[in-house]
Design a protein around this motif. Sequence first.
Motif, PDB file in Angstrom:
ATOM      1  N   GLU A   1     -15.266  -6.200  -1.275  1.00  0.00           N
ATOM      2  CA  GLU A   1     -15.439  -4.932  -0.127  1.00  0.00           C
ATOM      3  C   GLU A   1     -14.110  -5.246   0.711  1.00  0.00           C
ATOM      4  O   GLU A   1     -13.180  -3.953   0.689  1.00  0.00           O
ATOM      5  N   ARG A   2     -14.072  -6.904   1.738  1.00  0.00           N
ATOM      6  CA  ARG A   2     -12.672  -6.440   1.347  1.00  0.00           C
ATOM      7  C   ARG A   2     -11.310  -6.889   1.170  1.00  0.00           C
ATOM      8  O   ARG A   2     -10.259  -5.914   2.575  1.00  0.00           O
ATOM      9  N   LEU A   3     -11.321  -6.577   0.319  1.00  0.00           N
ATOM     10  CA  LEU A   3     -10.896  -6.327  -0.947  1.00  0.00           C
ATOM     11  C   LEU A   3      -9.867  -4.837  -1.050  1.00  0.00           C
ATOM     12  O   LEU A   3      -9.002  -4.304  -0.640  1.00  0.00           O
ATOM     13  N   ASN A   4     -11.265  -3.922  -0.738  1.00  0.00           N
ATOM     14  CA  ASN A   4     -11.123  -2.258  -1.113  1.00  0.00           C
ATOM     15  C   ASN A   4     -10.458  -1.651   0.363  1.00  0.00           C
ATOM     16  O   ASN A   4     -10.018  -0.884   0.098  1.00  0.00           O
ATOM     17  N   SER A   5     -11.122  -2.347   1.273  1.00  0.00           N
ATOM     18  CA  SER A   5     -10.675  -2.101   2.298  1.00  0.00           C
ATOM     19  C   SER A   5      -8.823  -2.343   2.691  1.00  0.00           C
ATOM     20  O   SER A   5      -8.570  -1.360   3.845  1.00  0.00           O
ATOM     21  N   LYS A   6      -8.400  -2.943   2.071  1.00  0.00           N
ATOM     22  CA  LYS A   6      -7.102  -3.793   2.423  1.00  0.00           C
ATOM     23  C   LYS A   6      -6.070  -2.658   1.050  1.00  0.00           C
ATOM     24  O   LYS A   6      -4.991  -3.039   1.499  1.00  0.00           O
ATOM     25  N   LEU A   7      -6.855  -1.764   0.876  1.00  0.00           N
ATOM     26  CA  LEU A   7      -6.347  -1.039  -0.619  1.00  0.00           C
ATOM     27  C   LEU A   7      -5.607   0.606   0.203  1.00  0.00           C
ATOM     28  O   LEU A   7      -6.119   1.085   0.752  1.00  0.00           O
ATOM     29  N   LYS A   8      -4.232   0.146  -0.089  1.00  0.00           N
ATOM     30  CA  LYS A   8      -3.565   1.978  -0.352  1.00  0.00           C
ATOM     31  C   LYS A   8      -2.981   2.310  -1.134  1.00  0.00           C
ATOM     32  O   LYS A   8      -2.309   1.769  -1.639  1.00  0.00           O
ATOM     33  N   GLU A   9      -3.030   3.882  -1.371  1.00  0.00           N
ATOM     34  CA  GLU A   9      -2.443   4.158  -2.546  1.00  0.00           C
ATOM     35  C   GLU A   9      -1.332   4.449  -1.727  1.00  0.00           C
ATOM     36  O   GLU A   9      -0.559   4.807  -0.824  1.00  0.00           O
ATOM     37  N   ALA A  10      -0.370   4.389  -3.317  1.00  0.00           N
ATOM     38  CA  ALA A  10       1.082   4.354  -2.987  1.00  0.00           C
ATOM     39  C   ALA A  10       0.974   4.825  -4.503  1.00  0.00           C
ATOM     40  O   ALA A  10       0.684   4.142  -5.544  1.00  0.00           O
ATOM     41  N   PRO A  11       2.962   6.116  -4.809  1.00  0.00           N
ATOM     42  CA  PRO A  11       3.027   6.400  -5.785  1.00  0.00           C
ATOM     43  C   PRO A  11       3.120   4.606  -6.728  1.00  0.00           C
ATOM     44  O   PRO A  11       4.003   3.839  -6.093  1.00  0.00           O
ATOM     45  N   ALA A  12       4.043   4.848  -7.818  1.00  0.00           N
ATOM     46  CA  ALA A  12       4.095   3.430  -8.148  1.00  0.00           C
ATOM     47  C   ALA A  12       5.926   3.635  -7.786  1.00  0.00           C
ATOM     48  O   ALA A  12       5.952   4.956  -8.521  1.00  0.00           O
ATOM     49  N   PRO A  13       6.230   1.852  -8.499  1.00  0.00           N
ATOM     50  CA  PRO A  13       7.843   2.481  -8.605  1.00  0.00           C
ATOM     51  C   PRO A  13       8.500   3.307  -9.029  1.00  0.00           C
ATOM     52  O   PRO A  13       8.050   3.434 -10.063  1.00  0.00           O
ATOM     53  N   PRO A  14      10.457   2.840  -8.827  1.00  0.00           N
ATOM     54  CA  PRO A  14      10.903   4.194  -9.718  1.00  0.00           C
ATOM     55  C   PRO A  14      11.148   3.389 -10.983  1.00  0.00           C
ATOM     56  O   PRO A  14      10.689   2.035 -11.179  1.00  0.00           O
ATOM     57  N   GLY A  15      11.077   4.310 -11.833  1.00  0.00           N
ATOM     58  CA  GLY A  15      11.269   3.519 -13.511  1.00  0.00           C
ATOM     59  C   GLY A  15       9.707   3.034 -13.958  1.00  0.00           C
ATOM     60  O   GLY A  15      10.220   3.127 -15.174  1.00  0.00           O
TER      61      GLY A  15
END
Length: 201
Positions: free
Chosen positions: A10-24
Motif C-alpha cells: 500500500e505504501r508502495l502504490n501510494s508513491k507511484l506516479k505515471e510518467a512517459p517511458a524514457p526517450p528511445g
Amino acid sequence: MPRKTTPATERLNSKLKEAPAPPGSTIQSPCKTYEGAKFTDGYGAIRADKKVVLAHRLAYEAGKGPIPHGQCIRHKCGNRACCNVDHMELGTQAENSYDCIAEGNHYRTKPHHYLFKVLAGLADGKTTQEIADDLRIDCEEVNSLSEFWEHFGDEFGYRQEILARFGEVGKEQLHKWLDERLAENRQAYNGAVVLCNEMSL
C-alpha cells in the motif's frame, strides 16, 4: 496499544506516479515511477518486513509472484524507478548488465550513449536540469555534450553516412571516434568551467 502499520504494498502504490517511458524506449504504456526514497543507483527503496528492499522487486512479487533464485528483474522501459510490472521481465544478471550498457546506465557506459540521450531530451524540450536528473549526471556534463554537438554534429553526420555501409564494424569505428572526440571536448569544457569559476564569471 501497538501502532498499526500500513502494508508495504500500500505504501508502495501510494508513491507511484505515471510518467512517459524514457526517450528511445520501445514501451508505449506509461511508467509507474516510484517517488519515494531511492538508492544511489536510482532504484526505489522501501521498507518491508523490517528491512529495506528494492521497490520494483516488491511490486513484481506482489503482482506476479516470487522471483526464482538466480533471476533478476529486467526493466524493458529502461526506467530504474519504474514499478509497472508490465514493464518488467525476468532474466539473468548478464542480460541485465547488457541492458544497462545498451541504455547508458552501466558504469562502463561509453560517452556516446549519454550524448544520444541528451539530444533526445533536448528534442523533447526538456531543461538541462531535467535531463541531468533523468540521466543521473551533472548539469555541466549535459552542457558539455550539448556544446559538443554544436561543434561536431555536422562532422558526425558525415562520418555516420560514410561508415554505415560497413555495418557493425563501421558502427564500432564511429562510436570509437565519437568517444575520443567527446573525451577531448569534456576536458576542454571542464577546463573552461574551472577558469570561469576562478575568475567569478
